[in-house]
Design a protein around this motif. Structure first.
Motif, PDB file in Angstrom:
ATOM      1  N   CYS A  74      43.984  58.620  47.789  1.00 60.30           N
ATOM      2  CA  CYS A  74      43.890  59.131  46.052  1.00 60.30           C
ATOM      3  C   CYS A  74      44.584  59.858  45.978  1.00 60.30           C
ATOM      4  N   CYS A 109      40.839  54.323  48.921  1.00 62.78           N
ATOM      5  CA  CYS A 109      40.228  55.659  49.785  1.00 62.78           C
ATOM      6  C   CYS A 109      39.454  55.798  51.279  1.00 62.78           C
ATOM      7  N   ALA A 110      39.370  56.864  51.717  1.00 63.50           N
ATOM      8  CA  ALA A 110      38.939  56.847  52.800  1.00 63.50           C
ATOM      9  C   ALA A 110      38.406  57.874  52.964  1.00 63.50           C
ATOM     10  N   ARG A 111      37.283  57.731  51.722  1.00 61.29           N
ATOM     11  CA  ARG A 111      36.159  58.169  51.349  1.00 61.29           C
ATOM     12  C   ARG A 111      35.095  57.483  50.308  1.00 61.29           C
ATOM     13  N   CYS A 151      36.816  59.671  46.134  1.00 58.68           N
ATOM     14  CA  CYS A 151      37.181  61.062  46.310  1.00 58.68           C
ATOM     15  C   CYS A 151      38.063  61.565  45.712  1.00 58.68           C
ATOM     16  N   PHE A 152      39.244  60.922  45.142  1.00 61.23           N
ATOM     17  CA  PHE A 152      40.222  62.455  44.487  1.00 61.23           C
ATOM     18  C   PHE A 152      41.469  62.971  45.457  1.00 61.23           C
ATOM     19  N   THR A 153      40.754  62.508  46.514  1.00 60.42           N
ATOM     20  CA  THR A 153      41.597  64.196  47.480  1.00 60.42           C
ATOM     21  C   THR A 153      42.478  63.529  48.575  1.00 60.42           C
ATOM     22  N   CYS A 154      41.409  62.352  48.988  1.00 61.35           N
ATOM     23  CA  CYS A 154      42.274  61.916  50.890  1.00 61.35           C
ATOM     24  C   CYS A 154      43.419  61.574  50.142  1.00 61.35           C
TER      25      CYS A 154
END
Ligand code: ZN
Ligand code: ZN
Length: 334
Positions: free
Chosen positions: A97, A105-107, A91-94
């Protein structure tokens, strides 16, 4: 296109005619050449992974060629040879990431579980999930490196052993036959462990310096006679055997778990504290890890041993793999 689907949990795979998928803006479409069958495909076949939408096309050991791209794809071109593994995007944002740890990654998406995978003529994949496949590499031999290969290679290279250290590989099967080759090529003193004498010759051929028959002798004592293992790479998912091996670890030794068993591992604090030993797990790798695996294998001549099946025989191929009737890895050629 032709594709093999899991239609519902517990049902045999079926060959179906499906629309060719269109890539999103940041995705590519891969014309698939080979897809390995992994034990983890059981998650889709048996419905053991939460939230799977059926029908679902499984497969996360994919090798093929980019044949179409979304408008925002950078650094890739139509015609590039690529592989897609378990890690199917992030996701690049968790929090993970943002720290650069895309693997956690959490997603994180899982190829062939979150979306359709490689038991098909085509699939789409996010650009960050692509590994470059070296020229001249046989797609059927490259595909197991996208999961079995990267898991053993990545687990080993992050385990803390230095060249010359004693590394033990538990199991000489689908993961183990790669783990032994990687350990040898990385410069570790490599010992393979299995039950019975029949795997000894193969283990030596794969690069093992020694072989321990766990039926004939106590494996922990045997490892201690060699100085104690800096790393034990547990490729065979057998918690009882792994528990027997804890005392084979040397000072600062690390037991690295790769295979999944539902049974608990038994270890007492006393077994770990004195020698600063640890038991840890390793989860596969992201796309660049897979690319490193392919390049390292290419450079050192490491090859996955595979049995090939056409796509239409996916159910039979799956049964061969899951029933442990295959010696090493099973691959669908497309
Ligand atoms: Zn896998
Ligand atoms: Zn993330």
């Amino acid at each position: 296109m032709k594709a093999v689907q899991a239609t519902a949990p517990g049902k045999p795979f079926v060959l179906a005619e499906c629309p060719i998928p269109q890539p999103g803006p940041r995705e590519v479409r891969v014309r698939i050449e080979a897809c390995g069958i992994c034990h983890s495909d059981m998650f889709v076949r048996e419905g053991l992974f939460p939230g799977i939408a059926y029908p679902r096309i499984p497969g996360h050991e994919v090798v093929g060629t980019i044949d179409a791209m979304g408008s925002e794809v950078r650094d890739w071109n139509v015609g590039n040879r690529v592989g897609v593994g378990w890690h199917g995007g992030h996701c690049f944002t968790c929090s993970a990431c943002r720290s650069g740890d895309f693997l956690l990654c959490a997603r994180g998406k899982v190829t062939g579980i979150s979306g359709d995978g490689g038991y098909a003529e085509f699939m789409t994949a996010p650009q960050e999930a692509l590994a470059r496949v070296p020229d001249g590499m046989d797609p059927a031999e490259a595909s197991p490196l996208m999961c079995a290969g990267v898991t053993t290679y990545n687990g080993l290279r992050h385990a803390g052993a230095l060249a010359g250290d004693l590394v033990a590989v538990l199991g000489v099967g689908g993961l183990g036959h790669l783990g032994i080759q990687f350990s040898h090529a990385m410069g570790f003193r490599t010992v393979a462990l299995s039950s019975g004498p029949d795997k000894a010759d193969l283990a030596h051929t794969l690069g093992a310096d020694a072989y321990i028959d766990m039926k004939a002798e106590d494996p922990s004592q045997a490892l201690q006679k060699m100085g104690g293992a800096r790393v034990i790479l547990a490729t065979a998912p057998n918690s009882a055997t792994i528990s027997r091996l804890i005392d084979g670890l040397g000072r600062n030794g690390k037991m690295v778990l790769l295979g999944v068993d539902s049974q608990p591992i038994q270890v007492s604090p006393l077994q770990l504290i004195g020698g600063r030993k640890s038991v840890t797990g390793w989860p596969s790798g992201h796309a660049l890890d897979s690319e490193d695996t392919l390049n390292f294998a290419r450079k050192t001549g490491i090859r996955a041993m595979v049995e090939r099946f056409p796509l239409a025989r996916a159910e039979e191929a799956y049964q061969v793999m899951i029933g442990n009737k295959a010696r090493f890895r099973v691959v669908l050629t497309i």
